[in-house]
Design an enzyme around this catalytic site. Structure first.
Site, PDB file in Angstrom:
ATOM      1  N   ASP A  35       0.844  -1.188   0.000  1.00  0.00           N
ATOM      2  CA  ASP A  35       0.000   0.000   0.000  1.00  0.00           C
ATOM      3  C   ASP A  35       0.884   1.244   0.000  1.00  0.00           C
ATOM      4  O   ASP A  35       1.890   1.311   0.694  1.00  0.00           O
ATOM      5  CB  ASP A  35      -0.929  -0.002   1.222  1.00  0.00           C
ATOM      6  N   ILE A  36       0.480   2.234  -0.788  1.00  0.00           N
ATOM      7  CA  ILE A  36       1.286   3.450  -0.929  1.00  0.00           C
ATOM      8  C   ILE A  36       1.245   4.305   0.346  1.00  0.00           C
ATOM      9  O   ILE A  36       2.142   5.127   0.565  1.00  0.00           O
ATOM     10  CB  ILE A  36       0.791   4.265  -2.154  1.00  0.00           C
ATOM     11  N   ASN A  97     -12.982  -3.438   1.860  1.00  0.00           N
ATOM     12  CA  ASN A  97     -14.025  -2.420   1.914  1.00  0.00           C
ATOM     13  C   ASN A  97     -14.855  -2.451   0.634  1.00  0.00           C
ATOM     14  O   ASN A  97     -14.317  -2.677  -0.456  1.00  0.00           O
ATOM     15  CB  ASN A  97     -13.396  -1.036   2.073  1.00  0.00           C
ATOM     16  N   GLN A 104     -15.088   2.481   0.576  1.00  0.00           N
ATOM     17  CA  GLN A 104     -14.173   1.983  -0.460  1.00  0.00           C
ATOM     18  C   GLN A 104     -13.733   3.160  -1.330  1.00  0.00           C
ATOM     19  O   GLN A 104     -14.562   3.877  -1.883  1.00  0.00           O
ATOM     20  CB  GLN A 104     -14.882   0.944  -1.327  1.00  0.00           C
ATOM     21  N   HIS A 110     -10.036  -5.312  -3.600  1.00  0.00           N
ATOM     22  CA  HIS A 110      -8.729  -5.477  -2.957  1.00  0.00           C
ATOM     23  C   HIS A 110      -8.949  -5.927  -1.527  1.00  0.00           C
ATOM     24  O   HIS A 110      -9.889  -5.497  -0.865  1.00  0.00           O
ATOM     25  CB  HIS A 110      -7.886  -4.200  -2.998  1.00  0.00           C
ATOM     26  N   HIS A 112      -6.957  -5.840   2.010  1.00  0.00           N
ATOM     27  CA  HIS A 112      -5.829  -5.288   2.761  1.00  0.00           C
ATOM     28  C   HIS A 112      -5.302  -6.384   3.685  1.00  0.00           C
ATOM     29  O   HIS A 112      -6.085  -6.971   4.449  1.00  0.00           O
ATOM     30  CB  HIS A 112      -6.268  -4.123   3.644  1.00  0.00           C
TER      31      HIS A 112
HETATM   32  P1  AMP Z   1      -9.935   1.363   0.132  1.00  0.00           P
HETATM   33  O1  AMP Z   1     -10.273   2.562   0.980  1.00  0.00           O
HETATM   34  O2  AMP Z   1     -10.238   0.066   0.792  1.00  0.00           O
HETATM   35  O3  AMP Z   1     -10.499   1.493  -1.259  1.00  0.00           O
HETATM   36  O4  AMP Z   1      -8.345   1.378   0.033  1.00  0.00           O
HETATM   37  C1  AMP Z   1      -7.614   1.857  -1.054  1.00  0.00           C
HETATM   38  C2  AMP Z   1      -6.158   1.752  -0.693  1.00  0.00           C
HETATM   39  O5  AMP Z   1      -5.396   1.929  -1.872  1.00  0.00           O
HETATM   40  C3  AMP Z   1      -5.667   2.799   0.322  1.00  0.00           C
HETATM   41  O6  AMP Z   1      -5.119   2.127   1.449  1.00  0.00           O
HETATM   42  C4  AMP Z   1      -4.597   3.567  -0.456  1.00  0.00           C
HETATM   43  O7  AMP Z   1      -3.519   3.964   0.344  1.00  0.00           O
HETATM   44  C5  AMP Z   1      -4.190   2.548  -1.522  1.00  0.00           C
HETATM   45  N1  AMP Z   1      -3.618   3.098  -2.736  1.00  0.00           N
HETATM   46  C6  AMP Z   1      -4.104   4.102  -3.503  1.00  0.00           C
HETATM   47  N2  AMP Z   1      -3.315   4.320  -4.570  1.00  0.00           N
HETATM   48  C7  AMP Z   1      -2.317   3.395  -4.493  1.00  0.00           C
HETATM   49  C8  AMP Z   1      -1.186   3.103  -5.290  1.00  0.00           C
HETATM   50  N3  AMP Z   1      -0.910   3.778  -6.418  1.00  0.00           N
HETATM   51  N4  AMP Z   1      -0.355   2.093  -4.911  1.00  0.00           N
HETATM   52  C9  AMP Z   1      -0.617   1.409  -3.779  1.00  0.00           C
HETATM   53  N5  AMP Z   1      -1.669   1.640  -2.980  1.00  0.00           N
HETATM   54  C10 AMP Z   1      -2.503   2.634  -3.323  1.00  0.00           C
END
Ligand code: AMP
Length: 128
Positions: A35-36, A97, A104, A110, A112
């Site tokens: 995760d970024i 989520n 979400q 995805h 986590h």
């Molecule tokens: P959600 O709120 O469950 O949709 O989580 C989306 C997740 O994607 C968050 O934890 C972000 O930090 C992660 N995210 C968004 N852009 C990227 C990216 N380019 N590379 C890795 N993780 C990302």
């Protein structure tokens, strides 16, 4: 109601190689990457390569091969990042989520994988 998949979401772009990712594991049907913006010492996202919006979409429409691959990829990631209790890891939490109530952000399924510290309660108490 059928799900509409937005192929401009950030994980679709990662899967097409349009933006980089820090890969942990790639399998025929799944990709795992860090995760970024990690919210724990271990924070890995596992996504299917197919165009699925969320878990119930995937469960309804993915093939058995995709579902088996994805499930095993999540388990393999837990071992690889050393959080699997069965391999002397400290434990982990899986979160997926969906939609508005699930908050979400990215509309591509995805999971986590979170760990590396004691994560606390799953949710605040309902009446907090
Ligand atoms: P959600 O709120 O469950 O949709 O989580 C989306 C997740 O994607 C968050 O934890 C972000 O930090 C992660 N995210 C968004 N852009 C990227 C990216 N380019 N590379 C890795 N993780 C990302």
């Amino acid at each position: 109601m059928a799900y509409a998949y937005d192929d401009q979401n950030i994980f679709a772009k990662i899967l097409r190689g349009e933006i980089p990712n820090n890969t942990v594991l790639e399998t025929p049907h799944s990709l795992a990457f860090h995760d970024i913006a990690p919210q724990a010492p271990v924070h890995v996202l596992v996504i299917p390569k197919g165009a699925y919006v969320n878990y119930d979409h995937f469960a309804a429409e993915a093939s058995d091969a995709e579902i088996a691959d994805y499930t095993r990829a999540i388990g393999e990631v837990c071992k690889m990042v050393e959080v699997a209790p069965g391999n002397d890891g400290g434990g982990y939490r899986l979160i997926s989520n969906a939609g508005e109530a699930g908050v979400q952000e990215v509309p591509h399924l995805h999971v986590h994988v979170l760990g590396g510290r004691v994560l606390g309660r799953m949710l605040k108490k309902f009446d907090d």
